[in-house]
Design a protein around this motif. Structure first.
Motif, PDB file in Angstrom:
ATOM      1  N   HIS A   1     -14.348 -42.400 -16.852  1.00 36.62           N
ATOM      2  CA  HIS A   1     -13.721 -43.708 -16.807  1.00 36.62           C
ATOM      3  C   HIS A   1     -14.870 -44.706 -16.917  1.00 36.62           C
ATOM      4  CE1 HIS A   1      -9.686 -42.659 -14.736  1.00 36.62           C
ATOM      5  NE2 HIS A   1     -10.121 -41.651 -15.457  1.00 36.62           N
ATOM      6  N   VAL A   2     -14.690 -45.742 -17.713  1.00 37.09           N
ATOM      7  CA  VAL A   2     -15.712 -46.777 -17.851  1.00 37.09           C
ATOM      8  C   VAL A   2     -15.093 -48.126 -17.511  1.00 37.09           C
ATOM      9  CG1 VAL A   2     -17.162 -45.575 -19.525  1.00 37.09           C
ATOM     10  CG2 VAL A   2     -15.285 -46.960 -20.350  1.00 37.09           C
ATOM     11  N   GLU A   3     -15.838 -48.897 -16.724  1.00 35.89           N
ATOM     12  CA  GLU A   3     -15.410 -50.246 -16.364  1.00 35.89           C
ATOM     13  C   GLU A   3     -16.340 -51.227 -17.064  1.00 35.89           C
ATOM     14  OE1 GLU A   3     -14.832 -53.257 -12.551  1.00 35.89           O
ATOM     15  OE2 GLU A   3     -15.376 -51.164 -12.205  1.00 35.89           O
TER      16      GLU A   3
ATOM     17  N   ASP B   1     -10.341 -45.030 -20.249  1.00 28.85           N
ATOM     18  CA  ASP B   1     -10.847 -43.677 -20.411  1.00 28.85           C
ATOM     19  C   ASP B   1     -11.865 -43.629 -21.540  1.00 28.85           C
ATOM     20  OD1 ASP B   1      -7.492 -42.487 -19.997  1.00 28.85           O
ATOM     21  OD2 ASP B   1      -9.049 -42.640 -18.476  1.00 28.85           O
ATOM     22  N   ALA B   2     -12.897 -42.816 -21.351  1.00 30.24           N
ATOM     23  CA  ALA B   2     -13.887 -42.528 -22.384  1.00 30.24           C
ATOM     24  C   ALA B   2     -14.187 -41.036 -22.280  1.00 30.24           C
ATOM     25  CB  ALA B   2     -15.146 -43.362 -22.200  1.00 30.24           C
TER      26      ALA B   2
ATOM     27  N   GLY C   1     -14.722 -45.496 -25.266  1.00 33.64           N
ATOM     28  CA  GLY C   1     -13.547 -46.119 -24.674  1.00 33.64           C
ATOM     29  C   GLY C   1     -13.293 -47.446 -25.346  1.00 33.64           C
ATOM     30  N   THR C   2     -12.023 -47.789 -25.506  1.00 32.73           N
ATOM     31  CA  THR C   2     -11.627 -49.012 -26.200  1.00 32.73           C
ATOM     32  C   THR C   2     -11.012 -49.993 -25.215  1.00 32.73           C
ATOM     33  OG1 THR C   2     -11.181 -47.705 -28.174  1.00 32.73           O
ATOM     34  CG2 THR C   2     -10.262 -49.916 -28.107  1.00 32.73           C
TER      35      THR C   2
ATOM     36  N   LEU D   1     -19.805 -46.236 -14.693  1.00 32.81           N
ATOM     37  CA  LEU D   1     -19.288 -44.901 -14.995  1.00 32.81           C
ATOM     38  C   LEU D   1     -18.672 -44.263 -13.766  1.00 32.81           C
ATOM     39  CD1 LEU D   1     -22.381 -43.495 -16.919  1.00 32.81           C
ATOM     40  CD2 LEU D   1     -20.333 -44.533 -17.901  1.00 32.81           C
ATOM     41  N   SER D   2     -17.531 -43.595 -13.951  1.00 31.32           N
ATOM     42  CA  SER D   2     -16.934 -42.815 -12.881  1.00 31.32           C
ATOM     43  C   SER D   2     -16.223 -41.608 -13.487  1.00 31.32           C
ATOM     44  CB  SER D   2     -15.959 -43.666 -12.048  1.00 31.32           C
ATOM     45  OG  SER D   2     -14.924 -44.178 -12.842  1.00 31.32           O
TER      46      SER D   2
END
Length: 121
Positions: A38-40, A33-34, A118-119, A52-53
């Motif tokens: 959501h970041v992959e 999560d960011a 996001g971490t 990015l989503s």
């Protein structure tokens, strides 16, 4: 005496909850999560791709976004500027190979100037 213990326990629970959100992504990376996104994170060689989503895992166009990946390489932080590419992908190049699953964070700035991070553990 009790307050420091409660603060420590709360910090440990928050850290555990943050790492629990990291999952496998569609592009072979790790998702976290960011903010409301959501970041992959996908690292291959020196290339860093961030997809990015939204909360429903629907792609968000990367146009207008910019970001920075701050990843730990050889025990030292490495900053990789990220620029929009095709579709929902931001990309950048590091000075050295990053390995398949680097730890660190991704910081994003959206088209509206809002920020999120996001971490990855």
């Amino acid at each position: 005496m009790i307050l420091p213990r409660v603060t420590l326990a709360a910090g440990l629970l928050a850290a555990t909850a943050a790492s629990a959100h990291e999952t496998a992504g569609r592009h072979g990376g790790r998702v976290t999560d960011a903010g409301t996104f959501h970041v992959e994170l996908v690292a291959r060689g020196e290339t860093v791709d961030v997809f990015l989503s939204d909360e429903g895992q629907r792609p968000i166009p990367a146009a207008g976004f910019k970001g920075t990946a701050i990843l730990v390489v050889g025990g030292k932080p490495t900053r990789v500027p990220l620029e929009p590419a095709d579709g929902n992908r931001l990309t950048g190049k590091a000075a050295t190979a990053l390995g398949a699953g680097p730890r660190g964070a991704v910081q994003l700035t959206g088209p509206d100037g809002g920020t999120a991070s996001g971490t990855f553990h």
